[in-house]
Write a protein that holds these residues in place. Structure first.
Motif, PDB file in Angstrom:
ATOM      1  N   ALA B 221       5.708  -5.375   5.463  1.00  0.00           N
ATOM      2  CA  ALA B 221       5.336  -4.872   4.040  1.00  0.00           C
ATOM      3  C   ALA B 221       3.846  -4.942   4.109  1.00  0.00           C
ATOM      4  O   ALA B 221       3.416  -3.980   3.870  1.00  0.00           O
ATOM      5  CB  ALA B 221       5.880  -5.805   3.254  1.00  0.00           C
ATOM      6  N   TRP B 222       3.249  -5.757   4.731  1.00  0.00           N
ATOM      7  CA  TRP B 222       1.647  -5.910   4.924  1.00  0.00           C
ATOM      8  C   TRP B 222       1.312  -4.549   5.668  1.00  0.00           C
ATOM      9  O   TRP B 222       0.139  -4.092   5.464  1.00  0.00           O
ATOM     10  CB  TRP B 222       1.256  -7.174   5.579  1.00  0.00           C
ATOM     11  CG  TRP B 222       1.185  -8.352   4.680  1.00  0.00           C
ATOM     12  CD1 TRP B 222       1.608  -9.598   4.904  1.00  0.00           C
ATOM     13  CD2 TRP B 222       0.207  -8.638   3.545  1.00  0.00           C
ATOM     14  NE1 TRP B 222       1.460 -10.500   3.839  1.00  0.00           N
ATOM     15  CE2 TRP B 222       0.414  -9.761   3.221  1.00  0.00           C
ATOM     16  CE3 TRP B 222      -0.409  -7.574   2.927  1.00  0.00           C
ATOM     17  CZ2 TRP B 222      -0.260 -10.277   2.003  1.00  0.00           C
ATOM     18  CZ3 TRP B 222      -1.169  -8.021   1.822  1.00  0.00           C
ATOM     19  CH2 TRP B 222      -0.914  -9.374   1.261  1.00  0.00           C
ATOM     20  N   GLN B 223       2.036  -4.318   6.747  1.00  0.00           N
ATOM     21  CA  GLN B 223       1.583  -3.314   7.433  1.00  0.00           C
ATOM     22  C   GLN B 223       1.451  -2.014   6.636  1.00  0.00           C
ATOM     23  O   GLN B 223       0.323  -1.054   6.721  1.00  0.00           O
ATOM     24  CB  GLN B 223       2.161  -2.853   8.911  1.00  0.00           C
ATOM     25  CG  GLN B 223       1.992  -2.052   9.612  1.00  0.00           C
ATOM     26  CD  GLN B 223       3.015  -1.590  10.445  1.00  0.00           C
ATOM     27  OE1 GLN B 223       4.112  -1.089   9.892  1.00  0.00           O
ATOM     28  NE2 GLN B 223       3.055  -1.417  11.995  1.00  0.00           N
ATOM     29  N   ARG B 224       2.456  -1.740   6.062  1.00  0.00           N
ATOM     30  CA  ARG B 224       2.470  -0.297   5.281  1.00  0.00           C
ATOM     31  C   ARG B 224       1.550  -0.481   3.991  1.00  0.00           C
ATOM     32  O   ARG B 224       0.751   0.524   3.738  1.00  0.00           O
ATOM     33  CB  ARG B 224       3.743  -0.096   4.449  1.00  0.00           C
ATOM     34  CG  ARG B 224       5.041  -0.008   5.771  1.00  0.00           C
ATOM     35  CD  ARG B 224       6.064   0.693   5.075  1.00  0.00           C
ATOM     36  NE  ARG B 224       7.383   0.676   5.860  1.00  0.00           N
ATOM     37  CZ  ARG B 224       8.388  -0.013   6.184  1.00  0.00           C
ATOM     38  NH1 ARG B 224       8.282  -0.975   5.176  1.00  0.00           N
ATOM     39  NH2 ARG B 224       9.447  -0.034   6.849  1.00  0.00           N
ATOM     40  N   TYR B 225       1.368  -1.772   3.569  1.00  0.00           N
ATOM     41  CA  TYR B 225       0.572  -1.810   2.217  1.00  0.00           C
ATOM     42  C   TYR B 225      -0.869  -1.562   2.698  1.00  0.00           C
ATOM     43  O   TYR B 225      -1.664  -0.962   1.990  1.00  0.00           O
ATOM     44  CB  TYR B 225       0.582  -3.322   1.812  1.00  0.00           C
ATOM     45  CG  TYR B 225      -0.181  -3.972   0.759  1.00  0.00           C
ATOM     46  CD1 TYR B 225       0.151  -3.519  -0.564  1.00  0.00           C
ATOM     47  CD2 TYR B 225      -1.333  -4.262   0.995  1.00  0.00           C
ATOM     48  CE1 TYR B 225      -0.458  -4.251  -1.527  1.00  0.00           C
ATOM     49  CE2 TYR B 225      -2.244  -4.820   0.061  1.00  0.00           C
ATOM     50  CZ  TYR B 225      -1.724  -4.792  -1.264  1.00  0.00           C
ATOM     51  OH  TYR B 225      -2.533  -5.164  -2.348  1.00  0.00           O
ATOM     52  N   MET B 226      -1.292  -2.392   3.689  1.00  0.00           N
ATOM     53  CA  MET B 226      -2.732  -2.065   4.416  1.00  0.00           C
ATOM     54  C   MET B 226      -2.971  -0.802   4.522  1.00  0.00           C
ATOM     55  O   MET B 226      -4.060  -0.235   4.218  1.00  0.00           O
ATOM     56  CB  MET B 226      -3.157  -3.106   5.432  1.00  0.00           C
ATOM     57  CG  MET B 226      -2.792  -4.539   5.250  1.00  0.00           C
ATOM     58  SD  MET B 226      -3.844  -5.013   3.851  1.00  0.00           S
ATOM     59  CE  MET B 226      -5.421  -5.306   4.558  1.00  0.00           C
ATOM     60  N   ARG B 227      -2.158   0.046   5.082  1.00  0.00           N
ATOM     61  CA  ARG B 227      -2.395   1.435   5.529  1.00  0.00           C
ATOM     62  C   ARG B 227      -2.496   2.240   4.259  1.00  0.00           C
ATOM     63  O   ARG B 227      -3.405   3.117   3.823  1.00  0.00           O
ATOM     64  CB  ARG B 227      -1.267   1.923   6.333  1.00  0.00           C
ATOM     65  CG  ARG B 227      -1.492   3.376   6.880  1.00  0.00           C
ATOM     66  CD  ARG B 227      -2.670   3.695   7.469  1.00  0.00           C
ATOM     67  NE  ARG B 227      -2.686   2.894   8.823  1.00  0.00           N
ATOM     68  CZ  ARG B 227      -1.986   3.251   9.888  1.00  0.00           C
ATOM     69  NH1 ARG B 227      -1.438   4.444   9.895  1.00  0.00           N
ATOM     70  NH2 ARG B 227      -2.168   2.425  10.859  1.00  0.00           N
ATOM     71  N   ALA B 228      -1.420   1.962   3.435  1.00  0.00           N
ATOM     72  CA  ALA B 228      -1.618   2.715   2.008  1.00  0.00           C
ATOM     73  C   ALA B 228      -2.753   2.605   1.191  1.00  0.00           C
ATOM     74  O   ALA B 228      -3.447   3.350   0.660  1.00  0.00           O
ATOM     75  CB  ALA B 228      -0.483   2.330   1.148  1.00  0.00           C
TER      76      ALA B 228
END
Lengths: 187, 478
Positions: B221-228
């Motif tokens: 979730a963090w990975q997608r969150y940071m990218r978004a």
């Protein structure tokens, strides 16, 4: 294997996974390396902030959300321009001072705003959807002390659905990483 | 010895976060004002909120009177058809811009000092855009049919006029408002989850649990969150530039002398950032004092904001010079007259010189380190700059329109009491929203602060400063 009773009395088929708790970002990075080296693939870590490199160390692939956004932005910009072109050239052409119907420089602002609007909302909503949010229930919240995952504790979970998962072996493996706490988490 | 002390101060200034912070401590400091019992809320909050509510009441009363009576209650008339409503609209939207700039541009440029001020700066943006966005709607004359500006299938078979700057404004402001809210909310989700886990009160817990959508801090979730989040910043940055450029083009597309000018978009954007950083300082200085956030919003933040204010202020002053130069260089009689009237006009020249004082002379002390180190001085300068930027918009809009092409259509402009009550009331609307914000949501992004704490612990955010200080033979504490 599936009917082994765990220490908390749950059957392994009711088990979500084994969760190890750590005190620092360094420990969880090291634990992630060890877990991956041991061949576990269905793992996740829960950290109070985005620990740099943790996703790679857990073997996670990079997200494709950027490509989705590029596509959405292109479509949004195209539709924004098309709307104005359709209105001014096809559907309701007005001759104002002999200016061309398709006076495209006038359409740039709205085209740009449509591009930004569509791409921003796509990336935001796709991020939430791919993360499964909003979600009222998640088994990881059954972990003891998990409320500190948003404060200063770092959790590593090896899920029971992992092909290499074996309650006793995996437990022993995680114990070797010397976590501050090790919990069996029910679904 | 004096020099040495001075160097020590600089060293302390260069820290984006105070010494010896821990993850838990960041949470405690930031969440304390949010999670205290209503009875334990400090008295200043209640007093401030009551004043803000009273002003909001005045705003609402003016709006009701405006809608029931018509925009004749304003001082707008011919030739000055664009009075206070547009002045205040441009002023408010300009204030909003620093928030997005801090959160988006500084994120893209990897400036770690943005972290402790981005949350409340974004809140400031949203509330300022709310205040700004209501102005064009209210000055439409028939505000209840503002949706006619939207392209929607209607029984009249009509489209809005996409070639009109009014419609550009609608698209620009509504996009800006909705993208800012999205950006802000997405940034808030992990912090709301933190509050959910910290809240003792059941109702409060449910409130934050619903808002945080079940965020569980998973690495994927963090990975997608940071990218978004990064991608949102990437589109917000040009959005900021486009919104105020669009507003500048509303002016530049006209044929009014002094408005039909290519310098307008960059000049307006610089002015917006200038006013915005002034407002950031106006809000940050009391906030860090009231909530004891001195170790999170450090002198470095005030220092950097002041430097940015100085830089953008000088760009704005350059804009004034270019405006006058172009008026002369164009050789157009009306342009030249406009410039002379603006600067030396007997009725309104005073506004121009007041604005030169506020936006040019008053910011000169910011060159001095000692001034940038003094929160009180920064606060006063920021207040002066806010007034100055308001004067700038007033001069560009109202003073320009009083004397245009035809002698027969020269006129004057006087703001009425309702112009003032709507303006002061909109300050109340802003303050009300801001008081609610600092009471209900964390005013500092705690998860991002924890990243800084982590970085500080392991890599040392002042690593290079320490080395440089050692080279100069200074003793370094910690």
């Amino acid at each position: 294997m599936s009917d082994v009773t765990t220490t908390t009395g749950a059957q392994t088929r009711d088990l979500y996974g084994l969760v190890a708790e750590f005190d620092s970002a360094e420990e969880i990075l090291a634990a992630a390396d060890a877990t991956r080296a041991a061949g576990y693939t269905r793992t996740d870590a829960y950290t109070p902030f985005a620990v740099e490199g943790l996703d790679e160390r857990l073997g996670m692939k990079s997200t494709r959300i950027g490509w989705i956004m590029l596509l959405a932005g292109t479509i949004g910009g195209f539709l924004g321009f098309y709307m104005q072109w359709f209105a001014n050239v096809v559907h309701y052409p007005l001759n104002i001072g002999g200016r061309p119907f398709n006076s495209w420089p006038n359409f740039i602002v709205i085209t740009f705003e449509c591009t930004v609007l569509v791409s921003a909302f796509t990336v935001g909503l796709v991020m939430l959807a791919r993360n499964g949010l909003p979600r009222p229930y998640h088994p990881i919240f059954n972990t003891p002390n998990f409320e500190n995952a948003t404060r200063d504790k770092f959790f590593l979970c090896i899920e029971a659905s992992d092909p290499n998962f074996d309650l006793i072996e995996t437990r022993r493996f995680l114990e070797r990483l010397s976590p501050t706490r090790l919990s069996e988490v029910e679904r | 010895m004096a020099v040495r002390n001075r160097e020590r101060t600089v060293l302390e200034t260069n820290r984006v976060i105070g010494r010896n912070q821990t993850y838990g401590h960041v949470d405690d400091v930031v969440d304390a004002p949010v999670l205290t019992h209503p009875r334990a809320t400090p008295a200043w909050w209640y007093i401030g909120f009551a004043i803000a509510l009273a002003l909001l009441g005045m705003y609402l009363a003016t709006v009701v009177y405006l809608i029931t009576t018509g925009i004749g209650i304003f001082g707008n008339n011919i030739p000055v058809a664009w009075g206070f409503p547009i002045v205040n609209f441009v002023w408010w939207i300009g204030i909003g811009h620093a928030g997005t700039l801090i959160s988006a541009a500084l994120l893209l440029f990897r400036q770690p000092w943005r972290t402790s001020i981005n949350r409340f700066a974004e809140a400031m943006t949203i509330f300022a855009v709310v205040c700004a966005g209501l102005y064009p709607i209210l000055h439409l004359g028939r505000p209840w049919v503002f949706y006619w500006l939207l392209p929607y299938p209607n029984t009249m078979g009509l489209w809005p006029q996409f070639r009109s700057p009014l419609d550009w404004d609608l698209f620009a402001i509504s996009t800006y408002a909705s993208v800012s809210i999205l950006f802000w909310y997405i940034g808030l989700i992990p912090d709301l989850a933190t509050l959910r886990d910290r809240a003792k009160n059941k109702g409060l817990k449910l409130f934050y649990a619903l808002l945080s959508l079940g965020w569980n801090n998973s690495t994927k979730a963090w990975q997608r969150y940071m990218r978004a989040y990064l991608l949102l910043a990437a589109v917000s940055f040009p959005l900021v530039l486009s919104v105020h450029s669009t507003i500048a083009m509303d002016f530049a597309f006209s044929q009014v002398p002094g408005w039909n000018n290519t310098i307008m978009p960059p000049y307006f954007v610089a002015g917006a950032v200038f006013a915005g950083f002034a407002m950031v300082l106006i809000l940050a200085i009391p906030l860090r004092k009231a909530f004891g956030l001195e170790k999170l919003i450090t002198m470095r933040h005030l220092d950097n904001s002041a430097k940015l204010m100085l830089a953008t202020g000088l760009i704005v002053v350059y804009g004034y010079m270019i405006e006058l130069f172009i008026a002369w260089y164009s050789g157009v009689e009306f342009e030249r007259f406009m410039a002379l009237n603006r600067v030396f006009g007997e009725d309104h020249g005073i506004y121009f010189w007041a604005l030169i004082f506020c936006n040019f002379i008053a910011i000169q002390p910011l060159w001095s380190l000692r001034v940038r180190q003094s929160p009180l001085a920064l606060f006063i300068i920021s207040l002066i700059v806010s007034v100055g930027m308001w004067l700038e918009r007033f001069v560009i809009i109202s003073v320009t329109l009083t004397k245009e092409f035809l002698l027969s259509s020269w006129g004057d402009y006087d703001a009425t009491v309702f112009d003032w009550s709507l303006y002061i009331g909109s300050l109340g609307l802003f303050a009300t929203l801001f008081f609610l914000f600092i009471r209900l949501l964390p005013s500092i992004a705690t998860t991002e602060m924890k990243e800084l704490v982590h970085h500080d612990e392991h890599h040392g955010s002042d690593y290079f400063e320490t080395i440089r200080a050692r080279e100069r033979g200074l003793e370094v504490e910690g």
